[in-house]
Design an enzyme around this catalytic site. Structure first.
Site, mmCIF file in Angstrom:
data_model
loop_
_atom_site.group_PDB
_atom_site.id
_atom_site.type_symbol
_atom_site.label_atom_id
_atom_site.label_comp_id
_atom_site.label_asym_id
_atom_site.label_seq_id
_atom_site.Cartn_x
_atom_site.Cartn_y
_atom_site.Cartn_z
ATOM 1 N N ARG A 1 0.833 -1.223 0.000
ATOM 2 C CA ARG A 1 0.000 0.000 0.000
ATOM 3 C C ARG A 1 0.863 1.268 0.000
ATOM 4 O O ARG A 1 0.571 2.244 0.686
ATOM 5 C CB ARG A 1 -0.938 0.043 1.222
ATOM 6 C CG ARG A 1 -1.835 -1.146 1.365
ATOM 7 C CD ARG A 1 -2.816 -1.301 0.206
ATOM 8 N NE ARG A 1 -3.667 -2.434 0.489
ATOM 9 C CZ ARG A 1 -3.362 -3.695 0.179
ATOM 10 N NH1 ARG A 1 -2.241 -3.969 -0.487
ATOM 11 N NH2 ARG A 1 -4.189 -4.673 0.489
ATOM 12 N N GLU B 1 -4.432 3.393 6.461
ATOM 13 C CA GLU B 1 -4.356 3.032 5.044
ATOM 14 C C GLU B 1 -5.147 4.057 4.224
ATOM 15 O O GLU B 1 -4.771 4.400 3.113
ATOM 16 C CB GLU B 1 -4.946 1.623 4.840
ATOM 17 C CG GLU B 1 -4.995 1.220 3.373
ATOM 18 C CD GLU B 1 -5.245 -0.252 3.142
ATOM 19 O OE1 GLU B 1 -4.884 -1.087 3.986
ATOM 20 O OE2 GLU B 1 -5.799 -0.572 2.065
ATOM 21 N N SER C 1 -10.440 -1.123 4.136
ATOM 22 C CA SER C 1 -9.636 -1.245 5.363
ATOM 23 C C SER C 1 -9.131 0.123 5.793
ATOM 24 O O SER C 1 -8.548 0.854 4.987
ATOM 25 C CB SER C 1 -8.436 -2.156 5.107
ATOM 26 O OG SER C 1 -8.892 -3.456 4.859
#
Ligand SMILES: Cc1cc2nc3c(=O)[nH]c(=O)nc-3n(C[C@H](O)[C@H](O)[C@H](O)COP(=O)(O)OP(=O)(O)OC[C@H]3O[C@@H](n4cnc5c(N)ncnc54)[C@H](O)[C@@H]3O)c2cc1C
Length: 305
Positions: A177, A296, A226
């Protein structure tokens, strides 16, 4: 005439795409949260986009490139600047052999469908990620052991000064990520190299991934996927659940009872509710496990709050 209106009139005159003023960003985020952007623009082509970048530079106007808004929490006050949305002009897709080239404004699911139909495999594990290609590339979206950069060959982008650049994968740093694209860079298109497989087999893998998502994720309520990154050697969802945060609620923002790493908007959650809930979850996990959860999701418009 105010500066805001002068800019708006100038944009409407000099720019081919659509320009909106005071556009609620809640209309453009999967959380359904976010105050207005001063200007919200849909460039039609590269020429338009370059004009916008120059305009923002000359006017010293902050700008932000949005994809599908599925990884974003926008403040209740919104964004004092220009939001650039590529979804109405940068969605071409084509292939030669096993190389697929697609525009940054196309939905990832449409890229996967295009590849599946032609027996080109390698992206199907990413099925169900609701972003557009530019957003997925910017954060190196991933699922089930695959990341979008695994198949990447190169990207075309406008650099921070508005100059067009082709960047090979080898020049891009990416990880879990994470990518090293600068905030001001605007991804325009990308090429991927895929493998060859039977379309029926690819479709089957895709369906299985989608079934898993449906079983594990709270897809019927607005969210941004998420909230936290996976900490080293563990899962954010497990830590949050074991810290007793499942179902924790502030206003209309709630830690999902189905998947603890999702915060859902039960109805009319504000960005402040979500941010406060994020703070509570972080505190609880740190208290119990000594782990600092890293976000995130990306934040927009919180600079002055
Ligand atoms: C139900 C659900 C499930 C999800 N599952 C996953 C998952 O399995 N794996 C995963 O990785 N993510 C997942 N996500 C999060 C999200 O879909 C991905 O992070 C996706 O990559 C975000 O793409 P986007 O187009 O929505 O980007 P946005 O949220 O609009 O933007 C994200 C970032 O990318 C930047 N950006 C967007 N477009 C461009 C561009 N053209 N050029 C430069 N920068 C750009 C933005 O400025 C911002 O910083 C999920 C989200 C939801 C709601």
């Amino acid at each position: 005439m105010s500066d805001r209106v002068r800019r708006f009139n100038h944009l409407k005159k000099c720019f081919q795409g659509i320009v909106l003023m005071d556009e609620p960003l809640s209309n453009h985020t999967s959380f359904r949260i976010g105050g207005p952007a001063d200007y919200y623009v849909y460039p039609r082509n590269l020429k338009d986009l370059v004009k916008l970048v120059d305009f923002c530079h000359d006017e010293q106007l902050p700008r932000f490139t949005i994809g599908a808004g599925t990884n974003l929490l926008v403040s209740d006050e919104g964004f004092r600047g220009m939001v650039i949305d590529l979804s109405r002009g940068f969605h071409e897709i084509q292939h030669r052999g096993l190389i697929v080239e697609a525009g940054a404004g196309i939905r990832l699911k449409d890229v996967i469908r295009y590849c599946t139909e032609r027996g080109m495999s390698g992206l199907e594990n990413l099925a169900g990620i609701p972003g557009r290609l530019g957003g997925c590339l910017r954060i190196n979206a991933g699922a089930w052991g695959c990341e979008i950069h695994d198949r990447l060959q190169n990207v075309q982008l406008l650099d921070s000064t508005g100059v067009l650049e082709k960047r090979d994968k080898i020049e891009i740093v990416s990880g879990y990520r994470f990518t090293n694209f600068a905030e001001e860079e605007i991804l325009i298109k990308a090429e991927f190299i895929l493998g060859e497989d039977n379309p029926v087999a690819i479709e089957r893998r895709k369906e299985s991934v989608l079934r898993e998502r449906k079983a594990k994720q709270p897809l019927s309520l607005p969210s941004a996927g998420s909230v936290f990154k996976r900490p080293q050697g563990d899962f954010a969802g497990r830590l949050i659940q074991e810290a007793g945060c499942k179902g924790l609620r502030i206003g209309d923002a709630m830690v999902s009872k189905k998947h603890a790493n999702f915060i859902v908007n039960c109805r009319l959650a504000s960005a402040r509710d979500v941010l406060n809930l994020i703070g509570e979850v972080r505190k609880a996990v740190f208290r119990q496990f000594g782990v600092e959860l890293e976000l995130e999701i990306h934040l927009l418009g919180f600079e002055n709050t």
